[in-house]
Design an enzyme around this catalytic site. Structure first.
Site, PDB file in Angstrom:
ATOM      1  N   GLY A   1      39.877 -11.216 -50.550  1.00 38.98           N
ATOM      2  CA  GLY A   1      39.623 -11.627 -49.169  1.00 38.98           C
ATOM      3  C   GLY A   1      39.535 -13.131 -48.986  1.00 38.98           C
ATOM      4  N   SER A   2      38.574 -13.560 -48.180  1.00 38.65           N
ATOM      5  CA  SER A   2      38.511 -14.955 -47.746  1.00 38.65           C
ATOM      6  C   SER A   2      38.221 -15.953 -48.855  1.00 38.65           C
ATOM      7  CB  SER A   2      37.459 -15.104 -46.639  1.00 38.65           C
ATOM      8  OG  SER A   2      37.840 -14.389 -45.489  1.00 38.65           O
ATOM      9  N   THR A   3      37.755 -15.490 -50.023  1.00 37.81           N
ATOM     10  CA  THR A   3      37.523 -16.437 -51.116  1.00 37.81           C
ATOM     11  C   THR A   3      38.833 -17.040 -51.623  1.00 37.81           C
ATOM     12  OG1 THR A   3      37.488 -14.553 -52.632  1.00 37.81           O
ATOM     13  CG2 THR A   3      35.365 -15.421 -51.917  1.00 37.81           C
TER      14      THR A   3
END
Length: 582
Positions: free
Chosen positions: A304-306
């Site tokens: 995801g956003s990492t």
């Protein structure tokens, strides 16, 4: 009455003449028999005695194994994580036990009680009188073994063995692992370094009688080689604190499970690797696979956003953008390849720094469109994605990163914000060493290594510094992870939230939440990654569920490492309004 004399000369047998050759034949036969017996004795005892010696040895000579004391497992400060203690095993020759004797019966009942065994189970082990050997119970405490020996029951014997003790219990279970009853490593460090820890058993040749008792020794005794101690990079205090905070978060958010990884960003050492649920290594009754899994290394998921900071760093390094480059994200939705990608809000025009701060999916995909799939793939693989972590630990998985040639435009876009590839929490934490170590991704180790690690350059120091600033903004006011802030230390990091994959689709109400970051921000000393699996208590965003655990672990770890605070005042902590795109 006068005794009548016998006239032997009148006997018909004695009166008959016996041929001389008959007596000579009988004498010769007897002499020949003695010669044959003497020759056979000489052959057996002198000429060819090897076969008969072997047969005698098979029947009466035994080689007793002298067990080696298994090496200890120590943390970085020399504190015990695993050690062996003497634990004799109780065995019996059932046919030799006089169970009809009332006194023996009473003693046997006492043995069963000392061993904590139901009487019927104990009796069942001894019921077959044809048995010449049976284990009664393996590895009992030494004081109990001494009490049993004092009863002096014929047919009940003991063998010296060792069993493992794990002082840190469930907090370090997934690190140290455990051994089986034969003292062979089954999980964790016990398995990974089994050869070094086990040492080499010795031996002793003896002659035993029918009852199995040693009569005398034969030949020289070979002493055992004790196992080697293994010193890990793990700090048991950091490990315990991380496990405790993780357990509290999983319980509070009614989650399925969770993991925490703490890395030293200078040496690459693993300071903590905690999972919940866990187990007590030396008390494994009713152990389940859910407890046994080292999720930080074995479970993979879409990050995801990492991944957004990595996408931005790749574009910065390629010279396609600058931190202040404007990215248009209006109207908060973007159609590509028949799919609609959206943000939680219409953020309008954002700088590249703002894309990370607000965690904009549209901003990340538009930045990815400025690069080729090959450039992104090279960056991801250089950081360890799609490759098995090079760490001395069993069970570490590879994750998934498909070859760049097969990427479609929509796949390149979704990979920019962490969908379409998979990684473990450990891989995520390790990839952030590039930001903490001035652009170099450094090797990770589970063994103590006080020297600074030599890494492989992926980004320039300028790119790494720019991304650290963006991570600080993301973890500050206006970002998606302000709950990651801590007292006295500056932090930076990126939250992430992703729907869980179910088959070929995604579960609508099942999420994984995480936060990956570093501190202090200017000269990072540690990297901490937190993952909470399926929180179900009303909150699921990584900035709310995982960031507080990150904050507590960072603050406690830096204090334990005697890292000087770099903030003079308590930072602003926002407890409401945390949102992110995922």
């Amino acid at each position: 009455m006068a005794r009548q004399s016998v006239q032997y000369t009148t006997s018909p047998l004695l009166a008959s003449k016996t041929p001389v050759w008959r007596s000579k034949f009988i004498v010769a036969g007897i002499a020949l028999g003695f010669i044959v017996l003497a020759a056979r004795a000489a052959y057996v005892q002198v000429i060819d005695n090897a076969f008969f010696q072997r047969q005698g040895e098979v029947r009466f000579t035994r080689t007793l194994e002298l067990p080696a004391n298994r090496g200890r497992i120590l943390d970085r400060n020399g504190l015990l994580l695993a050690q062996s203690v003497v634990a004799p095993s109780i065995w019996a020759i059932p046919e030799d036990i006089e169970r009809d004797d009332p006194e023996v019966k009473a003693k046997l009942r006492q043995v069963a009680k000392l061993l904590g065994m139901p009487q019927k189970d104990f009796d069942k082990k001894l019921e077959d009188e044809d048995k010449t050997f049976v284990w009664v119970k393996r590895q009992v405490d030494e004081p109990i073994a001494k009490e049993i020996a004092a009863l002096n029951i014929k047919g009940i014997y003991q063998r010296k063995e060792y069993k493992r003790q794990y002082p840190e219990g469930e907090s370090a279970a997934h690190v140290v692992g455990f051994t089986n009853v034969e003292d062979n490593g089954q999980e964790g460090i016990e398995l990974a370094f089994n050869k070094e820890l086990a040492g080499k058993p010795g031996s002793r040749r003896v002659i035993k009688d029918r009852l199995g008792r040693v009569v005398e020794g034969v030949g020289e005794q070979v002493p055992p080689m004790e196992g080697k101690d293994i010193q890990l990079s793990i700090d048991s205090k950091v490990q315990f604190f991380a496990y405790q905070k993780l357990r509290d978060a999983v319980t509070f958010h009614k989650a399925k499970a969770g993991s925490v990884v703490v890395l030293d960003s200078i040496t690459g050492e693993v300071l903590a690797l905690a999972n919940y649920p866990s187990y007590v290594p030396d008390k494994r009754q009713n152990l389940t696979g859910e407890q046994l899994r080292n999720r930080a290394l074995t479970d993979v998921f879409e990050p995801g956003s990492t991944m957004k900071p990595i996408t931005v760093a790749t574009a910065l390094e390629a010279g396609r953008i600058k931190p202040q480059t404007i990215i248009e994200t209006s109207p908060g939705r973007y159609s590509l390849g028949g799919f609609t990608i959206s943000d939680t809000h219409n953020y309008g025009s954002l700088t590249v720094e703002g894309v990370i701060q607000k965690s904009s999916n549209i901003g990340a995909l538009k930045i990815s469109q400025k690069m080729t799939p090959h450039e992104m793939w090279d960056s991801y693989t250089a950081l360890g994605y799609g490759q098995k972590p090079q760490i001395q630990f069993p069970g570490a998985v590879t994750g998934r990163l498909r070859p760049w040639k097969s990427w479609k435009p929509v796949e390149q876009a979704t990979m920019a914000y962490g969908y379409g590839l998979s990684a473990s929490l450990f891989q995520m934490a390790h990839s952030y060493t590039a930001f903490a170590h001035d652009g170099d991704v450094i090797p990770a180790t589970i063994l103590k290594s006080p020297d600074s690690a030599v890494g492989v350059k992926v980004f320039s120091p300028q790119t790494a510094a720019s991304v650290r600033k963006m991570l600080q903004m993301a973890a500050g006011p206006g970002g998606t992870g302000p709950l990651a802030q801590t007292i006295g230390y500056s932090v930076g990091g990126k939250s992430g939230t992703a729907h869980k994959q179910v088959g070929k689709g995604y579960a609508s109400k099942q999420y994984r939440s995480w936060f990956t970051g570093l501190a202090p921000i200017e000269k990072p000393r540690i990297i901490v990654a937190v993952m909470i699996d399926e929180p179900s208590n009303g909150q699921y965003f990584g900035g709310i569920v995982a960031a507080p655990v990150f904050s507590e672990v960072v603050q406690q770890t830096l204090r334990m490492m005697n890292v000087a605070p770099d903030l003079a005042v308590k930072p602003l902590v926002i407890t409401k309004g945390v949102e992110e795109s995922f």
